[in-house]
Design a protein around this motif. Structure first.
Motif, PDB file in Angstrom:
ATOM      1  N   VAL A 785      46.313  41.160  28.491  1.00  0.00           N
ATOM      2  CA  VAL A 785      45.508  39.967  28.199  1.00  0.00           C
ATOM      3  C   VAL A 785      46.271  39.056  27.238  1.00  0.00           C
ATOM      4  N   GLN A 786      46.892  39.660  26.234  1.00  0.00           N
ATOM      5  CA  GLN A 786      47.609  38.855  25.230  1.00  0.00           C
ATOM      6  C   GLN A 786      48.811  38.131  25.843  1.00  0.00           C
ATOM      7  N   ARG A 787      49.500  38.812  26.763  1.00  0.00           N
ATOM      8  CA  ARG A 787      50.636  38.160  27.421  1.00  0.00           C
ATOM      9  C   ARG A 787      50.170  37.010  28.317  1.00  0.00           C
ATOM     10  N   ALA A 788      49.069  37.224  29.029  1.00  0.00           N
ATOM     11  CA  ALA A 788      48.593  36.201  29.952  1.00  0.00           C
ATOM     12  C   ALA A 788      47.910  35.046  29.222  1.00  0.00           C
ATOM     13  N   ASP A 789      47.372  35.335  28.034  1.00  0.00           N
ATOM     14  CA  ASP A 789      46.596  34.321  27.317  1.00  0.00           C
ATOM     15  C   ASP A 789      46.891  34.448  25.818  1.00  0.00           C
ATOM     16  N   PRO A 790      48.080  34.018  25.382  1.00  0.00           N
ATOM     17  CA  PRO A 790      48.476  34.200  23.976  1.00  0.00           C
ATOM     18  C   PRO A 790      47.525  33.532  22.999  1.00  0.00           C
ATOM     19  N   GLN A 791      46.892  32.449  23.394  1.00  0.00           N
ATOM     20  CA  GLN A 791      45.994  31.728  22.482  1.00  0.00           C
ATOM     21  C   GLN A 791      44.608  32.362  22.408  1.00  0.00           C
ATOM     22  N   GLY A 792      44.301  33.252  23.325  1.00  0.00           N
ATOM     23  CA  GLY A 792      42.985  33.897  23.311  1.00  0.00           C
ATOM     24  C   GLY A 792      41.852  32.950  23.630  1.00  0.00           C
ATOM     25  N   ARG A 793      42.056  32.083  24.599  1.00  0.00           N
ATOM     26  CA  ARG A 793      41.035  31.076  24.912  1.00  0.00           C
ATOM     27  C   ARG A 793      40.440  31.228  26.304  1.00  0.00           C
ATOM     28  N   LEU A 794      41.162  31.875  27.209  1.00  0.00           N
ATOM     29  CA  LEU A 794      40.688  31.935  28.590  1.00  0.00           C
ATOM     30  C   LEU A 794      39.583  32.979  28.741  1.00  0.00           C
ATOM     31  N   PRO A 795      38.566  32.665  29.520  1.00  0.00           N
ATOM     32  CA  PRO A 795      37.561  33.681  29.821  1.00  0.00           C
ATOM     33  C   PRO A 795      38.157  34.756  30.711  1.00  0.00           C
ATOM     34  N   LEU A 796      37.545  35.932  30.675  1.00  0.00           N
ATOM     35  CA  LEU A 796      37.966  37.027  31.532  1.00  0.00           C
ATOM     36  C   LEU A 796      36.783  37.391  32.417  1.00  0.00           C
ATOM     37  N   VAL A 797      36.998  37.517  33.730  1.00  0.00           N
ATOM     38  CA  VAL A 797      35.921  37.843  34.654  1.00  0.00           C
ATOM     39  C   VAL A 797      36.268  39.103  35.428  1.00  0.00           C
ATOM     40  N   GLY A 798      35.244  39.831  35.804  1.00  0.00           N
ATOM     41  CA  GLY A 798      35.409  41.044  36.600  1.00  0.00           C
ATOM     42  C   GLY A 798      34.233  41.225  37.524  1.00  0.00           C
ATOM     43  N   ILE A 799      34.303  42.239  38.373  1.00  0.00           N
ATOM     44  CA  ILE A 799      33.276  42.438  39.400  1.00  0.00           C
ATOM     45  C   ILE A 799      32.459  43.705  39.160  1.00  0.00           C
ATOM     46  N   GLU A 800      33.114  44.818  38.925  1.00  0.00           N
ATOM     47  CA  GLU A 800      32.414  46.097  38.803  1.00  0.00           C
ATOM     48  C   GLU A 800      31.843  46.243  37.388  1.00  0.00           C
ATOM     49  N   PRO A 801      30.503  46.338  37.241  1.00  0.00           N
ATOM     50  CA  PRO A 801      29.897  46.388  35.897  1.00  0.00           C
ATOM     51  C   PRO A 801      30.427  47.517  35.026  1.00  0.00           C
ATOM     52  N   SER A 802      30.579  48.705  35.592  1.00  0.00           N
ATOM     53  CA  SER A 802      30.996  49.837  34.763  1.00  0.00           C
ATOM     54  C   SER A 802      32.383  49.631  34.178  1.00  0.00           C
ATOM     55  N   GLU A 803      33.239  48.879  34.865  1.00  0.00           N
ATOM     56  CA  GLU A 803      34.591  48.638  34.365  1.00  0.00           C
ATOM     57  C   GLU A 803      34.638  47.457  33.391  1.00  0.00           C
ATOM     58  N   LEU A 804      33.997  46.366  33.757  1.00  0.00           N
ATOM     59  CA  LEU A 804      34.029  45.175  32.893  1.00  0.00           C
ATOM     60  C   LEU A 804      33.358  45.453  31.555  1.00  0.00           C
ATOM     61  N   TYR A 805      32.263  46.216  31.570  1.00  0.00           N
ATOM     62  CA  TYR A 805      31.506  46.428  30.340  1.00  0.00           C
ATOM     63  C   TYR A 805      32.177  47.408  29.381  1.00  0.00           C
ATOM     64  N   VAL A 806      33.239  48.081  29.811  1.00  0.00           N
ATOM     65  CA  VAL A 806      34.020  48.874  28.863  1.00  0.00           C
ATOM     66  C   VAL A 806      34.522  47.988  27.727  1.00  0.00           C
ATOM     67  N   ILE A 807      34.861  46.763  28.051  1.00  0.00           N
ATOM     68  CA  ILE A 807      35.355  45.824  27.028  1.00  0.00           C
ATOM     69  C   ILE A 807      34.289  45.592  25.969  1.00  0.00           C
ATOM     70  N   HIS A 808      33.037  45.541  26.378  1.00  0.00           N
ATOM     71  CA  HIS A 808      31.936  45.320  25.437  1.00  0.00           C
ATOM     72  C   HIS A 808      31.565  46.599  24.682  1.00  0.00           C
TER      73      HIS A 808
END
Length: 970
Positions: A785-808
């Protein structure tokens, strides 16, 4: 005894270590190890148990859901669990307004059935969704609407019982003219003793009885007269209170509040009352608690049906608990104290005028009213949700005083708490002069244990001086049995002891309660000698006060024992205490404390006890589906899914793993390599099927096989913004049409995706306890994520709830040193459907939909979606986001009122869990889909879609697939 019992008893009897731990506590602050637990299957079993126990003089302790707050559901006896089998509603007579039930019936189940005739059981304790009617009667329960319906004793018409000697009897109001004069049976002795008390102690009862009708201390001697010093404000005109005929003895009422010390109830005949058709609430704000209590008598003059006190502390904490945060939104601001005043009846306009006359904030929508009541009823658990050494303790929470002296009593209690350098939450039934007051104490401190007794003794004096009672609905048990003689005096206590001797001369029923209760500061679950030593874990528990703090956060209230909702699917399907959130927490606490307070710990070597508990915990947690329902719906926020991960980490340091653990955990790594050979794998699938049982995988469940992702062309709108995309193996290699639909929708909305070179958030690794691998995966994800978005501004989207919500949910616990970065990422991480609902204007409005289906979509949300707290921006998330997006695009959506589907990732594929997986699906989801054969089925979870296909043979589509069908062709 057990050998003799096995010849006549068909139910289960458990005397193992795990069951002694599980039934050693209830919702109180106490712990006493039982002899074991019996689960009678029917009335014959109960009779056989009573007779055999009498023959061998084995004490019995009747128990429902164990939600008692005074310790009356624990003791040195064989616990008789009525909740698992003796839970049938035998009949409802709408004409007579009566119901006949077994004692294990849940109060909510009775009310659900009675609602068909516009009826309900009048008393409504906050624990109704898990409280059995035997327990409600045993505690003489009541609730928020007691000023209209009184107490449980007022609605018990008759009871069939077994006495301690095994003899059967029917208790109903007995004419004095029909009093038995001969025969030495428990029934005859009880009736004769009741008549003696009425004749000899009538004047003493009138002189010594509390001046408040809301009293549940000891036995109901005043019902034998019948007489009370006061009556509920809205008790029907022309009807005596308590109900009864002066020429009869109300024998059934003696069971109410007796806590199972007189007889074992086997069948109850209950009075039902009309269910109000309309309700209106108004919220009155005050600057302090005492001022709110001072106002109650004037509020009662407006003839409301309930007046509940809600303090600011309760609202503030509710907003921090996911399942209650939405409900708390109904109250604006943070007033120091609220009176929630309800008016109920038939005419909504009249009720609204009554409420408006008081002023305040009007809540006339049923949805808003339900939210407010949900917060209020979860009061104890919510107040226990804070992580601190000092926590609210239930021991003086059940006092009641005449309502005109309530403000005076509150001020006196506030002074008392200040003297002991502590605070408490004051809330609940202001209408009846009953406030639940829970001082914050650390019972592991000698100083605070001393304060426990000092506060209890002074509270007793304060209550009695104002004509009040120490027990008004939660019972005496271990917390208040000590105070009965100071409440009633020796003469009335001797009269009550005479009733006990008449019915149970050997003292076999619930020993150690009421007349032989120990000091109220004995048998504490925690105490100065309590020590806990948790194991080291790579999962961070610092916010919970360490791993021990997370375990000890369970207060035992038993909200997890409900039969609907998300928490806890394995308990709902099995009714086994070991599979409830509370049960798992109790086993964990016994493990980390070395069996503190248990006799068995003194008889076993510490190493053997630890190994035994570890094995029991593995079995218990193997049936945890990690649905996160506990984190969301437990008012205290106990997170068993997280504790399971930490336990598996410990367990597999000492035990070998099965091969299937590696297959499931590391599938995101090898699936991309297998995908090009998907066709070959499908051809050979049947040949491989006989090998699956050896791996512990259910052969009759179709296994998903990977396939090459589709490369579909789609129409893209001009790029308006960019977003990071988190792929997952499920929607890329098993159901590539789902990822294709997501990409089509996002491209049509002008959103260009930057794919991350990582598959998912690491859910499969976490679910199997591979924490080292999960930490490496988390670092890889964050670095990508840091390499793709060094400024930390882009939203991140995903499809599978169990995987995306690991971040939360888990990422910060895996890498606490990067918590700040993770929080910033979580704040901009969304499921695709959540992301499309956001923006100004919302992004979904850019979609060029040209066709829409008129079919209804039956939507089943993923468990992790249902467990999400409200979003800071107030917009829908989780399951609500799926429904909102589809509705915004013109579809009709019905949300299925289901909990967990039962699949839970790999759980439903495991051979030993396959049957339970389907049984969980049969709780709500499968029957609903069979009852609604028309329309489409939507399910955002990959596991849920597989379970629906296997369980009912219907295709379920991801909501994004449904939404994308309306897009123009490429």
């Amino acid at each position: 005894f057990l050998a003799a019992l096995s010849k006549v008893f068909r139910g289960a009897v458990r005397t193992d270590v795990a069951h002694r731990v599980l039934y050693s506590t209830d919702a109180s602050i106490y712990q006493i190890e039982p002899l074991g637990v019996a689960f009678p299957q029917d009335d014959e079993d109960l009779h056989a148990l009573a007779e055999t126990a009498a023959q061998y003089r084995v004490p019995l302790l009747p128990r429902g859901s164990g939600s008692s707050l005074a310790g009356q559901a624990i003791g040195p006896a064989l616990v008789v669990d009525f909740s698992r089998h003796l839970n049938r509603i035998l009949s409802i007579d709408p004409e007579a307004r009566q119901a006949v039930v077994q004692p294990g019936v849940l109060l909510t189940d009775l009310n659900r059935r009675a609602q068909a005739w516009g009826l309900q059981f009048g008393p409504d304790p906050a624990s109704a969704d898990r409280a059995t009617l035997g327990g409600v009667i045993g505690n003489n329960g009541t609730g928020a609407h007691s000023i209209a319906y009184g107490m449980a004793a007022d609605h018990l018409l008759a009871a069939d019982v077994y006495f301690a000697d095994g003899s059967a009897a029917g208790l109903k109001p007995l004419s004095l003219a029909a009093l038995p004069s001969t025969g030495d049976t428990p029934y005859n002795r009880l009736a004769q003793t009741a008549a003696m008390i009425r004749a000899r102690y009538g004047k003493t009862i009138r002189a010594r009885w509390p001046r408040t009708w809301r009293n549940s201390a000891g036995y109901r001697l005043n019902y034998l007269l019948p007489w009370a010093a006061s009556r509920p404000v809205h008790w029907p005109e022309g009807q005596p209170y308590p109900p009864g005929d002066p020429e009869t003895l109300n024998l059934p009422a003696l069971l109410a509040g007796a806590e199972g010390t007189l007889a074992l109830m086997r069948r109850l005949t209950l009075n039902l009352v009309p269910r109000p058709r309309q309700r209106v609430l108004t919220l009155l704000a005050y600057d302090d608690l005492a001022a709110a209590c001072d106002a109650v008598p004037a509020v009662l003059a407006a003839r409301p049906s309930a007046v509940e006190l809600i303090p600011a502390q309760l609202l503030r904490l509710a907003r921090s608990v996911p399942a209650y945060a939405r409900q708390a939104e109904v109250v604006p601001g943070e007033p120091a104290a609220l009176l929630a005043v309800e008016f109920s009846g038939e005419d909504e306009r009249t009720l609204r005028l009554q409420a408006q006359a008081l002023g305040g904030i009007l809540l006339d929508r049923r949805e808003d009213q339900a939210r407010l009541w949900a917060v209020r009823k979860a009061g104890l658990g919510i107040l226990m949700s804070r992580h601190a050494a000092r926590r609210p303790v239930a021991f003086v929470e059940d006092t009641a005083v005449p309502v005109e002296r309530l403000g005076e009593y509150v001020r006196a209690m506030q002074r008392l708490l200040a003297e002991h350098d502590t605070e408490a939450a004051f809330y609940a039934h202001a209408s009846a002069g009953c406030l639940h007051i829970r001082p914050a104490l650390d019972l592991r401190s000698s100083r605070d244990v001393a304060a426990l007794r000092a506060i209890a003794e002074t509270t007793l004096e304060l209550a009695l001086a104002r004509g009040g009672a120490m027990s008004s609905e939660h019972g005496d048990g271990l917390a208040r049995g000590e105070w009965l003689e100071r409440t009633y005096g020796p003469d009335l206590v001797n009269a009550m002891r005479a009733l006990k001797r008449a019915a149970d001369p050997e003292g076999l029923l619930n020993p150690g309660k009421l007349w032989d209760a120990p000091p109220m500061d004995a048998h504490l679950r925690y105490g100065p000698s309590y020590r806990a030593a948790s194991w080291p874990t790579r999962l961070d528990f610092s916010l919970e006060g360490g791993l021990s703090g997370a375990v000890e956060h369970c207060n035992g209230a038993g909200v997890c024992r409900k039969t609907e909702g998300l928490m806890c699917p394995s308990f709902q399907a099995t009714r086994e205490e070991a599979y409830s959130t509370r049960g798992r927490a109790n086993l964990l606490r016994a493990l980390i404390s070395g069996g503190h307070g248990l006799r068995i710990a003194k008889k076993m070597a510490a190493k053997d006890l630890s190994a035994t508990l570890e094995t029991s915990l593995y079995q218990s947690l193997s049936l945890c589906l990690a649905c996160k329902g506990c984190k969301a719906e437990c008012p205290s926020g106990v997170d068993v899914a997280k504790l399971k991960i930490a336990f598996l980490e410990r367990y597999y340091r000492r035990h070998r793993r099965r091969l299937r653990d590696y297959l499931f955990a590391f599938s995101p790594r090898f699936t991309p390599w297998l995908a090009p050979f998907g066709a070959v794998l499908r051809l050979g699938a049947w040949g491989l099927r006989p090998l699956l049982p050896a791996l512990g995988i259910e052969a009759s469940r179709p296994l998903p096989l990977p396939r090459r992702p589709d490369r579909l062309a789609f129409r893209a709108a001009p790029v308006r913004e960019r977003a990071l995309f988190l792929p997952d193996v499920f929607t890329r290699f098993f159901e590539p049409e789902v990822e294709a639909a997501a990409r089509r929708l996002l491209a049509a909305a002008g959103i260009a995706l930057i794919d991350l070179p990582v598959y998912g958030g690491g859910r499969t690794l976490l679910s199997r306890g591979f924490l080292d691998a999960a930490r490496r995966h988390a670092r890889h994800l964050l670095d990508a994520v840091q390499r793709a978005d060094p400024q930390g501004r882009l939203p991140l989207v995903g499809i599978e709830p169990s995987e995306l919500y690991v971040i939360h949910d888990e990422l910060a616990d895996l890498l606490p040193e990067r918590r700040q970065q993770i929080r910033a990422l979580a704040a901009r991480a969304w499921l695709v459907e959540e992301y499309l609902l956001r923006g100004e204007p919302p992004r979904y409005r850019r979609l060029p939909h040209v066709s829409r289906s008129q079919n209804v979509i039956h939507l089943h949300g993923h468990c992790h979606q249902k467990a999400r707290p409200p979003a800071p921006d107030g917009l829908p998330i989780g399951q609500e986001a799926d429904g909102a997006l589809l509705r915004a695009l013109g579809y009709q959506v019905e949300i299925i009122p289901s909990g967990c589907c039962g699949m839970a990732g790999a759980f439903g594929y495991e051979k030993e869990h396959y049957a339970l997986s389907l049984k969980i699906g049969e709780q709500t989801l499968f029957p609903y889909l069979r009852d609604h054969p028309q329309g489409m089925v939507g399910a955002p979870g990959a596991s849920c879609r597989a379970q629906i296909a296997d369980g009912v043979g219907r295709q379920a589509d991801h909501p994004l697939v449904i939404a994308a069908r309306g897009l123009p062709a490429a």
